[in-house]
Design an enzyme around this catalytic site. Structure first.
Site, PDB file in Angstrom:
ATOM      1  N   ARG A  31       4.381  44.731 108.061  1.00 45.33           N
ATOM      2  CA  ARG A  31       4.424  45.520 109.313  1.00 45.33           C
ATOM      3  C   ARG A  31       5.610  46.484 109.351  1.00 45.33           C
ATOM      4  NH1 ARG A  31       1.468  43.498 113.753  1.00 45.33           N
ATOM      5  NH2 ARG A  31      -0.404  42.554 112.880  1.00 45.33           N
ATOM      6  N   ARG A  35       5.698  49.835 115.395  1.00 46.72           N
ATOM      7  CA  ARG A  35       6.475  50.166 116.590  1.00 46.72           C
ATOM      8  C   ARG A  35       7.990  50.052 116.474  1.00 46.72           C
ATOM      9  NH1 ARG A  35       3.262  46.899 120.891  1.00 46.72           N
ATOM     10  NH2 ARG A  35       2.818  45.801 118.962  1.00 46.72           N
ATOM     11  N   ARG A  44       2.244  57.830 118.003  1.00 44.56           N
ATOM     12  CA  ARG A  44       1.305  57.047 118.812  1.00 44.56           C
ATOM     13  C   ARG A  44       1.194  57.548 120.254  1.00 44.56           C
ATOM     14  NH1 ARG A  44      -1.306  54.265 120.109  1.00 44.56           N
ATOM     15  NH2 ARG A  44      -1.035  52.026 120.111  1.00 44.56           N
ATOM     16  N   ASP A  80      -5.971  48.032 109.284  1.00 38.80           N
ATOM     17  CA  ASP A  80      -5.925  46.719 109.927  1.00 38.80           C
ATOM     18  C   ASP A  80      -6.859  45.770 109.206  1.00 38.80           C
ATOM     19  OD1 ASP A  80      -4.653  45.510 112.535  1.00 38.80           O
ATOM     20  OD2 ASP A  80      -6.630  44.624 112.315  1.00 38.80           O
ATOM     21  N   TYR A 157     -11.291  35.756 113.983  1.00 39.98           N
ATOM     22  CA  TYR A 157     -11.454  36.795 115.018  1.00 39.98           C
ATOM     23  C   TYR A 157     -12.920  36.967 115.404  1.00 39.98           C
ATOM     24  CZ  TYR A 157      -6.598  38.309 114.784  1.00 39.98           C
ATOM     25  OH  TYR A 157      -5.230  38.352 114.870  1.00 39.98           O
TER      26      TYR A 157
HETATM   27  O1  1CP Z   1       3.083  48.114 107.919  1.00 41.66           O
HETATM   28  C1  1CP Z   1       2.053  47.411 107.811  1.00 41.66           C
HETATM   29  O2  1CP Z   1       2.089  46.193 107.599  1.00 41.66           O
HETATM   30  C2  1CP Z   1       0.732  48.156 107.764  1.00 41.66           C
HETATM   31  C3  1CP Z   1      -0.317  47.953 108.615  1.00 41.66           C
HETATM   32  C4  1CP Z   1      -0.905  46.697 109.184  1.00 41.66           C
HETATM   33  C5  1CP Z   1      -1.263  45.502 108.550  1.00 41.66           C
HETATM   34  C6  1CP Z   1      -1.015  45.082 107.126  1.00 41.66           C
HETATM   35  C7  1CP Z   1      -1.322  46.600 110.528  1.00 41.66           C
HETATM   36  C8  1CP Z   1      -1.150  47.649 111.544  1.00 41.66           C
HETATM   37  N1  1CP Z   1      -1.985  45.407 110.699  1.00 41.66           N
HETATM   38  C9  1CP Z   1      -1.943  44.713 109.512  1.00 41.66           C
HETATM   39  C10 1CP Z   1      -2.539  43.433 109.214  1.00 41.66           C
HETATM   40  C11 1CP Z   1      -2.935  42.545 110.331  1.00 41.66           C
HETATM   41  N2  1CP Z   1      -3.565  42.877 111.500  1.00 41.66           N
HETATM   42  C12 1CP Z   1      -2.808  41.153 110.286  1.00 41.66           C
HETATM   43  C13 1CP Z   1      -2.252  40.408 109.127  1.00 41.66           C
HETATM   44  C14 1CP Z   1      -0.782  40.445 109.128  1.00 41.66           C
HETATM   45  C15 1CP Z   1      -0.103  39.663 110.212  1.00 41.66           C
HETATM   46  O3  1CP Z   1      -0.427  38.486 110.357  1.00 41.66           O
HETATM   47  O4  1CP Z   1       0.746  40.244 110.888  1.00 41.66           O
HETATM   48  C16 1CP Z   1      -3.330  40.629 111.473  1.00 41.66           C
HETATM   49  C17 1CP Z   1      -3.399  39.167 111.894  1.00 41.66           C
HETATM   50  C18 1CP Z   1      -3.810  41.721 112.236  1.00 41.66           C
HETATM   51  C19 1CP Z   1      -4.480  41.676 113.544  1.00 41.66           C
HETATM   52  C20 1CP Z   1      -3.740  42.518 114.546  1.00 41.66           C
HETATM   53  N3  1CP Z   1      -3.806  43.871 114.594  1.00 41.66           N
HETATM   54  C21 1CP Z   1      -2.878  42.103 115.563  1.00 41.66           C
HETATM   55  C22 1CP Z   1      -2.610  40.649 115.934  1.00 41.66           C
HETATM   56  C23 1CP Z   1      -1.431  40.128 115.222  1.00 41.66           C
HETATM   57  C24 1CP Z   1      -0.744  39.087 116.053  1.00 41.66           C
HETATM   58  O5  1CP Z   1       0.312  38.632 115.592  1.00 41.66           O
HETATM   59  O6  1CP Z   1      -1.201  38.735 117.137  1.00 41.66           O
HETATM   60  C25 1CP Z   1      -2.389  43.248 116.210  1.00 41.66           C
HETATM   61  C26 1CP Z   1      -1.426  43.321 117.333  1.00 41.66           C
HETATM   62  C27 1CP Z   1      -3.001  44.355 115.580  1.00 41.66           C
HETATM   63  C28 1CP Z   1      -2.828  45.780 115.895  1.00 41.66           C
HETATM   64  C29 1CP Z   1      -1.946  46.446 114.924  1.00 41.66           C
HETATM   65  N4  1CP Z   1      -2.192  46.509 113.565  1.00 41.66           N
HETATM   66  C30 1CP Z   1      -1.205  47.263 112.962  1.00 41.66           C
HETATM   67  C31 1CP Z   1      -0.307  47.679 114.001  1.00 41.66           C
HETATM   68  C32 1CP Z   1       0.891  48.539 113.781  1.00 41.66           C
HETATM   69  C33 1CP Z   1      -0.778  47.161 115.210  1.00 41.66           C
HETATM   70  C34 1CP Z   1      -0.202  47.370 116.585  1.00 41.66           C
HETATM   71  C35 1CP Z   1      -0.741  48.611 117.202  1.00 41.66           C
HETATM   72  C36 1CP Z   1       0.333  49.619 117.410  1.00 41.66           C
HETATM   73  O7  1CP Z   1       1.516  49.287 117.365  1.00 41.66           O
HETATM   74  O8  1CP Z   1       0.083  50.795 117.608  1.00 41.66           O
END
Ligand code: 1CP
Length: 362
Positions: A31, A35, A44, A80, A157
């Protein structure tokens, strides 16, 4: 089509994944795009999360932002874990704070018909174009990591309809109707495998399989209900020759089983010290991790000491990719991330010279 520069054999990240001497301890952050970076927040304000993922120019820009600001050794594709299944199943959205939400969850044999095989060039062409753009713009020694959600975590999910703390519907299906469950995981293994292959063919030089929620299972249940599908995903990439990273959260009790799925590198969360992890993983498996992401909110001296403790737990062994034990928290100060990169690059190497030969291979 954008030309894809060849992977640099000198990439410290790729060398560490293969257990070779990387010259310095490589570091990236799960991540790292998101943000915590003001430039991401600014982008964003003008575009939704879905728009960024579906627009290769925007997604490539966001993927590159942490490389420029933090000096990390690897970029991770901005996408994602539900992006591929979003292209297949109607009614899947991503809420920025909440994560994926599914309007009508998949819980029966009949529901599985909604999950056809993924054809990456047709279903998610923007993902592949993002990979090509990023690879063409990255410095040769900075690797690009592609990724997919592991079958269990994506299934959770789809079956729950969103994030769950107890995975009750997932487990009800898994234990109650094992044939439907096996079919679901088999389909999701196909989706992850097709997605990862296409990312590698487009220029990703390593892949990470995220099984974020798998820590909710016991080892016997993991082996029966999950490992075969994850192994199918990873083994399906054998011929491509790229390092495979396998990561779960709260999965200290599953590490040796996760390694059996076929990864070169196993990601370790902060609950399991790296020396303990290595004892479970055995020789020949590299480790990735595992600074507690909350430690980035500590005063600098405390942060430094914690970084050094992670390096010390690895003890100078070559197959170590420094990372957090999970994703960067949204309000993290990017300067703290820069500080970690500088310290790992400077001291990881000293430690290697001081201790590496005594410890030898893991
Ligand atoms: O920098 C990076 O890692 C690149 C992008 C990335 C990756 C690898 C994003 C962007 N999401 C993910 C993977 C992801 N998404 C996982 C596996 C990694 C982890 O466990 O953290 C999971 C479970 C998700 C599902 C997801 N998508 C969540 C839930 C996670 C939780 O802890 O509850 C959320 C909040 C998202 C939205 C999301 N995905 C990515 C971002 C930057 C965001 C937030 C949206 C935003 O900030 O604009």
């Amino acid at each position: 089509m954008t030309p894809v520069p060849a992977a640099s054999p000198a990439s410290p990240f790729l060398r560490a994944c293969r257990g070779e001497d990387p010259g310095r301890v490589p570091v990236w952050f799960m991540r790292q795009a998101g943000r915590s970076l003001p430039e991401y927040r600014a982008l964003r304000e003008r575009h939704t999360f879905a728009e960024v993922i579906a627009d290769p120019e925007l997604a490539a820009e966001v993927t590159l932002q942490p490389v420029r600001r933090l000096g990390v050794d690897a970029a991770i594709l901005f996408s994602d874990i539900v992006t591929p299944v979003q292209a297949l199943v109607d009614g899947i959205g991503i809420r920025p704070d909440q994560g994926p939400v599914v309007a009508s969850p998949l819980r029966t044999k009949a529901d599985l018909a909604r999950l056809r095989p993924l054809e990456p060039e047709l279903d998610v062409p923007y993902v592949l174009e993002t990979v090509r753009l990023v690879r063409s713009r990255l410095p040769a020694d900075v690797a690009l990591i592609g990724f997919a959600g592991a079958p269990f975590t994506v299934a959770s999910y789809l079956v729950e309809g969103g994030k769950s703390s107890d995975h009750r519907h997932t487990k009800a299906l898994m234990y109650g109707e094992p044939e439907v469950w096996d079919d679901l995981l088999d389909r999701l293994a196909g989706v992850a495998s097709a997605s990862l292959r296409s990312q590698v063919e487009a220029g990703a030089q390593a892949v990470q399989l995220f099984d974020s929620w798998v820590g909710t299972l016991s080892e016997p249940d993991y082996r029966r209900y999950v490992l075969p599908a994850s192994a199918r995903v990873l083994e399906g990439l054998d011929d491509l020759g790229v390092p495979r990273i396998h990561f779960g959260v709260g999965a200290g009790h599953l590490l040796s089983a996760m390694a059996e799925a076929g990864a070169e590198v196993v990601g370790v969360d902060w609950r399991t010290p790296l020396d303990h992890a290595r004892r479970q993983l055995g020789p020949g498996v590299a480790v990735q991790g595992n600074l507690d992401p909350a430690v980035l909110f500590c005063p600098p001296q405390v942060l430094d000491a914690r970084v050094r403790a992670v390096l010390a737990a690895n003890g100078g062994r070559p197959g170590h990719v420094f990372n957090l034990g999970w994703g960067v928290l949204p309000d993290t100060d990017p300067d703290a991330l820069c500080r970690v990169v500088e310290l790992v690059h400077a001291e990881g190497m000293e430690r290697r010279h001081a201790e590496g030969t005594e410890h030898g291979q893991p």
